[in-house]
Design a protein around this motif. Sequence first.
Motif, PDB file in Angstrom:
ATOM      1  N   TYR A 110       0.806  -1.181  -0.200  1.00 14.23           N
ATOM      2  CA  TYR A 110       0.085   0.096  -0.037  1.00 14.23           C
ATOM      3  C   TYR A 110       0.773   1.138  -0.089  1.00 14.23           C
ATOM      4  N   GLU A 111       0.798   1.877  -1.171  1.00 10.63           N
ATOM      5  CA  GLU A 111       1.565   3.190  -1.149  1.00 10.63           C
ATOM      6  C   GLU A 111       0.771   4.430  -1.880  1.00 10.63           C
ATOM      7  N   HIS A 112       0.836   5.498  -1.369  1.00 14.24           N
ATOM      8  CA  HIS A 112       0.011   6.661  -1.869  1.00 14.24           C
ATOM      9  C   HIS A 112      -1.223   6.440  -2.060  1.00 14.24           C
ATOM     10  N   GLY A 113      -2.125   5.936  -1.217  1.00 17.91           N
ATOM     11  CA  GLY A 113      -3.455   5.446  -1.377  1.00 17.91           C
ATOM     12  C   GLY A 113      -3.884   4.574  -2.215  1.00 17.91           C
ATOM     13  N   VAL A 114      -3.014   3.420  -2.966  1.00 19.69           N
ATOM     14  CA  VAL A 114      -3.214   2.654  -3.804  1.00 19.69           C
ATOM     15  C   VAL A 114      -2.613   1.274  -3.096  1.00 19.69           C
ATOM     16  N   LEU A 115      -3.614   0.192  -3.150  1.00 18.27           N
ATOM     17  CA  LEU A 115      -3.354  -0.996  -2.694  1.00 18.27           C
ATOM     18  C   LEU A 115      -2.870  -1.926  -4.117  1.00 18.27           C
ATOM     19  N   MET A 116      -1.658  -2.482  -4.099  1.00 15.32           N
ATOM     20  CA  MET A 116      -1.166  -3.212  -5.153  1.00 15.32           C
ATOM     21  C   MET A 116      -1.268  -4.623  -4.663  1.00 15.32           C
ATOM     22  N   LEU A 117      -1.776  -5.361  -5.696  1.00 17.11           N
ATOM     23  CA  LEU A 117      -1.683  -6.936  -5.263  1.00 17.11           C
ATOM     24  C   LEU A 117      -0.934  -7.519  -6.424  1.00 17.11           C
ATOM     25  N   THR A 118       0.019  -8.521  -6.142  1.00 14.89           N
ATOM     26  CA  THR A 118       0.489  -9.244  -7.083  1.00 14.89           C
ATOM     27  C   THR A 118       0.210 -10.668  -6.976  1.00 14.89           C
ATOM     28  N   ILE A 119      -0.659 -11.015  -8.078  1.00 15.74           N
ATOM     29  CA  ILE A 119      -1.069 -12.646  -7.993  1.00 15.74           C
ATOM     30  C   ILE A 119      -0.345 -13.288  -9.011  1.00 15.74           C
ATOM     31  N   PRO A 120       0.549 -14.285  -8.537  1.00 18.85           N
ATOM     32  CA  PRO A 120       1.243 -15.031  -9.624  1.00 18.85           C
ATOM     33  C   PRO A 120       0.458 -16.200 -10.389  1.00 18.85           C
ATOM     34  N   VAL A 121       0.860 -16.404 -11.532  1.00 17.14           N
ATOM     35  CA  VAL A 121       0.202 -17.505 -12.285  1.00 17.14           C
ATOM     36  C   VAL A 121       0.935 -18.693 -11.798  1.00 17.14           C
ATOM     37  N   ALA A 122      -0.042 -19.798 -11.528  1.00 11.16           N
ATOM     38  CA  ALA A 122       0.385 -20.969 -11.146  1.00 11.16           C
ATOM     39  C   ALA A 122       1.224 -21.663 -12.253  1.00 11.16           C
ATOM     40  N   GLU A 123       2.208 -22.292 -11.561  1.00  6.25           N
ATOM     41  CA  GLU A 123       3.250 -23.262 -12.615  1.00  6.25           C
ATOM     42  C   GLU A 123       2.450 -24.028 -13.442  1.00  6.25           C
ATOM     43  N   ARG A 124       1.363 -24.936 -13.363  1.00  8.92           N
ATOM     44  CA  ARG A 124       0.636 -25.570 -14.237  1.00  8.92           C
ATOM     45  C   ARG A 124      -0.169 -24.852 -15.098  1.00  8.92           C
ATOM     46  N   ALA A 125      -0.395 -23.534 -14.954  1.00 10.56           N
ATOM     47  CA  ALA A 125      -1.063 -22.593 -16.117  1.00 10.56           C
ATOM     48  C   ALA A 125      -0.256 -21.957 -17.034  1.00 10.56           C
ATOM     49  N   LYS A 126       1.075 -21.936 -16.674  1.00 12.20           N
ATOM     50  CA  LYS A 126       2.028 -21.224 -17.264  1.00 12.20           C
ATOM     51  C   LYS A 126       2.258 -21.856 -19.007  1.00 12.20           C
ATOM     52  N   PRO A 127       2.211 -21.003 -19.920  1.00 11.77           N
ATOM     53  CA  PRO A 127       2.736 -21.579 -21.135  1.00 11.77           C
ATOM     54  C   PRO A 127       4.081 -22.364 -21.133  1.00 11.77           C
ATOM     55  N   ARG A 128       4.100 -23.429 -21.959  1.00 14.68           N
ATOM     56  CA  ARG A 128       5.385 -24.235 -21.980  1.00 14.68           C
ATOM     57  C   ARG A 128       5.591 -24.938 -23.287  1.00 14.68           C
ATOM     58  N   LYS A 129       6.719 -25.382 -23.652  1.00 11.50           N
ATOM     59  CA  LYS A 129       7.027 -25.717 -24.858  1.00 11.50           C
ATOM     60  C   LYS A 129       6.937 -27.258 -24.429  1.00 11.50           C
ATOM     61  N   ILE A 130       6.480 -27.981 -25.691  1.00 10.49           N
ATOM     62  CA  ILE A 130       6.536 -29.680 -25.736  1.00 10.49           C
ATOM     63  C   ILE A 130       7.491 -29.835 -26.841  1.00 10.49           C
ATOM     64  N   THR A 131       8.526 -30.652 -26.536  1.00  8.51           N
ATOM     65  CA  THR A 131       9.684 -31.221 -27.454  1.00  8.51           C
ATOM     66  C   THR A 131       9.001 -32.360 -28.237  1.00  8.51           C
ATOM     67  N   VAL A 132       9.166 -32.316 -29.311  1.00 12.10           N
ATOM     68  CA  VAL A 132       8.621 -33.320 -30.284  1.00 12.10           C
ATOM     69  C   VAL A 132      10.152 -34.320 -30.474  1.00 12.10           C
ATOM     70  N   GLU A 133       9.789 -35.521 -30.121  1.00 14.35           N
ATOM     71  CA  GLU A 133      11.005 -36.698 -30.646  1.00 14.35           C
ATOM     72  C   GLU A 133      10.703 -37.022 -31.883  1.00 14.35           C
ATOM     73  N   GLN A 134      12.094 -37.134 -32.558  1.00 13.42           N
ATOM     74  CA  GLN A 134      11.840 -37.491 -34.019  1.00 13.42           C
ATOM     75  C   GLN A 134      12.595 -38.795 -33.911  1.00 13.42           C
ATOM     76  N   ARG A 135      11.905 -39.896 -34.430  1.00 14.13           N
ATOM     77  CA  ARG A 135      12.383 -41.135 -34.757  1.00 14.13           C
ATOM     78  C   ARG A 135      12.695 -41.519 -36.072  1.00 14.13           C
ATOM     79  N   ASP A 136      14.007 -42.172 -36.071  1.00 10.42           N
ATOM     80  CA  ASP A 136      14.691 -42.392 -37.575  1.00 10.42           C
ATOM     81  C   ASP A 136      13.975 -43.558 -38.083  1.00 10.42           C
TER      82      ASP A 136
END
Length: 166
Positions: A110-136
């Motif tokens: 709380y600073e200068h009359g403003v309440l600031m909330l920081t709400i992190p995104v859960a790990e399970r909801a974060k975008p992630r890359k999926i690697t593609v296996e290449q088979r010979d």
Amino acid sequence: MALTFDPFREMDRMAARLLTSGGTERSSSWMPMDLYRAGDHYIVNVDLPGVDPGSIDLDVDANTLTIQAERTIGSADGAQWLAQERPAGRYMRQLGLGSDVDLERIEASYEHGVLMLTIPVAERAKPRKITVEQRDRQSQISAGGSGENQAPSSQTPAAAGSSTES
């Protein structure tokens, strides 16, 4: 000092107070907020001018964040009010949080009359890359794999390389 008095404006203000108060806690209209996402966090800025930081109460129950604050207007003893436009009282606002946030790591300041909330995104909801296996494909065919009209070999790879001596 000149003061203008508009009886219709005063009646509108009184009607709005009666319709929105709902008892001792007032509506969220006095608590305007901004909400945005920055990277892997949601940021909530709530305007609470004139609120004692000790009166701010934040609760999380299930996926509902409740913000409560109290604003008091001090007056000198024996003062006669000529105008009182600044709202006072206990205010409450509730925000529904989705399942994609980390409720355990919410931070508030709380600073200068403003309440600031920081709400992190859960790990399970974060975008992630999926690697593609290449088979010979060549190694699958040479190991007796997926040839369509290929007859199954009766020899094992070890037997195919051995020769019989007489």
